[in-house]
Design a protein around this motif. Structure first.
Motif, mmCIF file in Angstrom:
data_model
loop_
_atom_site.group_PDB
_atom_site.id
_atom_site.type_symbol
_atom_site.label_atom_id
_atom_site.label_comp_id
_atom_site.label_asym_id
_atom_site.label_seq_id
_atom_site.Cartn_x
_atom_site.Cartn_y
_atom_site.Cartn_z
ATOM 1 N N THR A 329 -19.253 138.328 -5.192
ATOM 2 C CA THR A 329 -19.306 139.724 -5.600
ATOM 3 C C THR A 329 -18.813 140.641 -4.483
ATOM 4 N N PRO A 330 -18.011 141.635 -4.803
ATOM 5 C CA PRO A 330 -17.584 142.608 -3.789
ATOM 6 C C PRO A 330 -18.627 143.701 -3.559
ATOM 7 N N HIS A 331 -19.738 143.628 -4.310
ATOM 8 C CA HIS A 331 -20.758 144.683 -4.247
ATOM 9 C C HIS A 331 -22.099 144.082 -3.821
ATOM 10 N N LYS A 332 -22.118 143.433 -2.676
ATOM 11 C CA LYS A 332 -23.337 142.733 -2.252
ATOM 12 C C LYS A 332 -24.507 143.688 -2.017
ATOM 13 N N SER A 333 -24.242 144.819 -1.395
ATOM 14 C CA SER A 333 -25.311 145.784 -1.119
ATOM 15 C C SER A 333 -25.927 146.287 -2.422
ATOM 16 N N GLU A 334 -25.086 146.645 -3.385
ATOM 17 C CA GLU A 334 -25.588 147.140 -4.675
ATOM 18 C C GLU A 334 -26.280 146.032 -5.463
ATOM 19 N N ALA A 335 -25.744 144.807 -5.365
ATOM 20 C CA ALA A 335 -26.375 143.672 -6.053
ATOM 21 C C ALA A 335 -27.777 143.434 -5.512
ATOM 22 N N TRP A 336 -27.940 143.570 -4.199
ATOM 23 C CA TRP A 336 -29.273 143.418 -3.625
ATOM 24 C C TRP A 336 -30.204 144.541 -4.089
ATOM 25 N N GLU A 337 -29.670 145.758 -4.195
ATOM 26 C CA GLU A 337 -30.502 146.853 -4.687
ATOM 27 C C GLU A 337 -31.059 146.520 -6.066
ATOM 28 N N LEU A 338 -30.224 145.943 -6.919
ATOM 29 C CA LEU A 338 -30.670 145.587 -8.264
ATOM 30 C C LEU A 338 -31.709 144.471 -8.214
ATOM 31 N N ILE A 339 -31.426 143.412 -7.474
ATOM 32 C CA ILE A 339 -32.363 142.283 -7.391
ATOM 33 C C ILE A 339 -33.693 142.731 -6.812
ATOM 34 N N SER A 340 -33.628 143.518 -5.747
ATOM 35 C CA SER A 340 -34.874 143.935 -5.088
ATOM 36 C C SER A 340 -35.702 144.860 -5.977
ATOM 37 N N TYR A 341 -35.036 145.635 -6.848
ATOM 38 C CA TYR A 341 -35.787 146.483 -7.777
ATOM 39 C C TYR A 341 -36.433 145.642 -8.876
ATOM 40 N N LEU A 342 -35.647 144.754 -9.470
ATOM 41 C CA LEU A 342 -36.152 143.960 -10.591
ATOM 42 C C LEU A 342 -37.272 143.012 -10.169
ATOM 43 N N THR A 343 -37.234 142.542 -8.923
ATOM 44 C CA THR A 343 -38.275 141.627 -8.442
ATOM 45 C C THR A 343 -39.252 142.319 -7.499
ATOM 46 N N GLY A 344 -39.073 143.618 -7.314
ATOM 47 C CA GLY A 344 -40.023 144.390 -6.532
ATOM 48 C C GLY A 344 -41.264 144.707 -7.349
ATOM 49 N N LYS A 345 -42.216 145.335 -6.734
ATOM 50 C CA LYS A 345 -43.502 145.550 -7.400
ATOM 51 C C LYS A 345 -43.380 146.493 -8.603
ATOM 52 N N GLU A 346 -42.599 147.544 -8.453
ATOM 53 C CA GLU A 346 -42.460 148.499 -9.562
ATOM 54 C C GLU A 346 -41.707 147.884 -10.737
ATOM 55 N N GLY A 347 -40.539 147.328 -10.452
ATOM 56 C CA GLY A 347 -39.734 146.755 -11.527
ATOM 57 C C GLY A 347 -40.413 145.586 -12.209
ATOM 58 N N MET A 348 -41.083 144.747 -11.426
ATOM 59 C CA MET A 348 -41.738 143.582 -12.016
ATOM 60 C C MET A 348 -42.913 143.980 -12.892
ATOM 61 N N GLU A 349 -43.631 145.011 -12.498
ATOM 62 C CA GLU A 349 -44.746 145.457 -13.329
ATOM 63 C C GLU A 349 -44.247 146.006 -14.664
ATOM 64 N N LYS A 350 -43.110 146.716 -14.640
ATOM 65 C CA LYS A 350 -42.534 147.203 -15.890
ATOM 66 C C LYS A 350 -42.090 146.043 -16.776
ATOM 67 N N TRP A 351 -41.492 145.021 -16.160
ATOM 68 C CA TRP A 351 -40.949 143.893 -16.909
ATOM 69 C C TRP A 351 -42.046 143.026 -17.516
ATOM 70 N N THR A 352 -43.124 142.789 -16.779
ATOM 71 C CA THR A 352 -44.161 141.860 -17.237
ATOM 72 C C THR A 352 -45.379 142.563 -17.829
ATOM 73 N N GLY A 353 -45.355 143.880 -17.870
ATOM 74 C CA GLY A 353 -46.536 144.619 -18.305
ATOM 75 C C GLY A 353 -46.891 144.442 -19.763
ATOM 76 N N THR A 354 -45.928 144.030 -20.600
ATOM 77 C CA THR A 354 -46.211 143.866 -22.024
ATOM 78 C C THR A 354 -46.718 142.466 -22.369
ATOM 79 N N GLY A 355 -46.684 141.539 -21.416
ATOM 80 C CA GLY A 355 -47.182 140.192 -21.677
ATOM 81 C C GLY A 355 -46.142 139.197 -22.147
ATOM 82 N N PHE A 356 -44.872 139.607 -22.259
ATOM 83 C CA PHE A 356 -43.827 138.652 -22.639
ATOM 84 C C PHE A 356 -43.696 137.551 -21.588
#
Length: 435
Positions: A329-356
């Protein structure tokens, strides 16, 4: 040099520098006005899950105005398509990677190591170590810290599920059983009491237990007796004496006791479906079965419990998926921003909060209370002793050969030791050929 000519050259250079400066400014402004577009690759999911993911990605974009996400769903043959795109340098910047497939892509060096991007603030120690390990290489990594195991990290797990025992409360009450089994011997004994023949033609109306014979559901039984799926060299090793001993428990219940059924025996498509239809009173399944059962069979009264111990050992399977970064990827910094959000505490709580799905961070699991919830606590407890679902760097060879031969033994077409040895020999021939 003529003084007039010198002034002309000086003026020309000045104008050129001004034009270059203006062009640089315009280019910078143009780039600022056009956010980086990141491609996120995933497989298909239920409409509700897709809607949830779109919402989480929308929240990310609101917080990162310079990044836009293009979500690409690979509906069929996900890994085959992904491998082809990686070879052709057309793979997504960030994509889902199942733990089963991780060793292959790690060995091919097509994934970006994430260690250089991980800071103390990201709180890597908050992840369950057992869920990180499938996405790590072996050996000491540079700068490894935060209390985690050795090895470069190539993926951060977005969610997971272990297996737990689903049991039909009404069937248990009718059989006079007051609590789920604690050991596999108890499970077999309960299965006899729960197997009912209510039909005049001799067909069994309800079996005690539902068998899913694939290696993905049986590997922990091999481990319980000291066996392994693959050895240190990556070769199939499930046909050891210990491995066969673990698998024999399945054969004994299915062919000997006649108290277990697989999906094809009762005309269903999955273990959760035969359980939901009442064709089996117990089955091992993942957290994903909970919303399916609640939506499809709303009248079903069921509970969950930890998988009964086998050979005195606690055991279950663990399935997890990570976000990984394409090394090209030519966008490593931005790719990390996405990964760190989705697996960070805020993003993960949104993703798993419904019980799926269940969160891979301890702090998120505690905030959501899944370790105390009646239907999900058994899945959370299983993380500590679960067997990660992996089968070396050549999983297709291992899994396909095992599944084909084990089902043959389950149907009585050949003795179990012969079937498993054949499966192992065939798998290792394919592995040697691929290597």
């Amino acid at each position: 040099m003529n003084r007039g000519l010198l002034k002309f050259i000086t003026l020309t250079l000045a104008i050129a520098l001004i034009l270059i400066g203006c062009q640089t400014l315009l280019t910078s402004q143009s780039q600022a006005g056009n956010p980086v577009v990141l491609k996120l690759g995933s497989w298909g999911a239920s409409p509700a899950e897709q809607t949830l993911l779109r919402q989480v990605l929308h929240d990310f974009e609101d917080q990162h105005l310079g990044i836009k996400i293009r979500h690409e769903v690979i509906a069929d043959q996900y890994m085959d398509v992904l491998k082809t795109r990686l070879i052709g340098e057309a793979a997504p910047d960030v994509f889902y990677l199942d733990a089963l497939e991780a060793p292959f892509l790690i060995n091919k060096t097509v994934l970006e190591p994430l260690n250089p991007y991980i800071t103390p603030e990201f709180d890597l120690a908050d992840f369950e170590a057992e869920l990180l390990s499938p996405f790590q290489s072996q050996g000491q990594s540079q700068g490894q810290s935060h209390g985690q195991s050795q090895g470069q990290i190539y993926g951060l797990p977005k969610d997971y599920s272990t297996l737990a025992l689903f049991y039909n409360k009404r069937a248990f009450a009718e059989a006079g059983i007051t609590a789920p089994p604690q050991t596999w011997d108890e499970l077999r004994a309960y299965s006899k009491r729960l197997t009912l023949d209510r039909n005049q033609d001799g067909r069994t109306d309800q079996y005690g237990f539902g068998v899913v014979p694939e290696l993905a559901r049986q590997a922990f039984k091999i481990k319980a007796y000291g066996g392994e799926i693959v050895d240190a060299n990556g070769n199939a090793a499930f046909a050891s004496r210990a491995g066969i001993q673990g698998l024999q428990t399945v054969i004994d219940q299915y062919r000997g006791d006649r108290t277990a059924a697989q999906k094809s025996d009762v005309g269903t498509n999955s273990g959760s479906e035969m359980f939901g239809q009442g064709r089996v009173a117990m089955v091992l399944d993942g957290n994903w079965a909970i919303p399916y059962l609640e939506e499809t069979f709303p009248a079903l009264e069921f509970g969950t419990a930890e998988v009964p111990t086998i050979n005195g050992q606690s055991g279950t399977m663990m399935f997890t998926v990570a976000y990984v970064m394409n090394r090209q990827t030519p966008h490593k910094s931005e790719a990390w921003e996405l990964i760190s959000y989705l697996t960070g505490k805020e993003g993960m709580e949104k993703w798993t909060g419904t019980g799926f799905a269940l969160p891979t961070r301890r702090s998120v699991a505690e905030r959501l209370g899944y370790d105390q919830e009646p239907l999900r606590s058994a899945f959370v407890a299983g993380v500590e002793y679960a067997t990660p679902w992996q089968a070396g760097a050549h999983p297709a060879a291992v899994v396909n050969n095992f599944d084909n031969q084990f089902i043959s033994a389950l149907l009585g077409e050949q003795p179990l030791p012969q079937a498993i040895r054949r499966a192992q020999e065939s798998a290792n021939r394919e592995i040697r050929h691929a290597s």
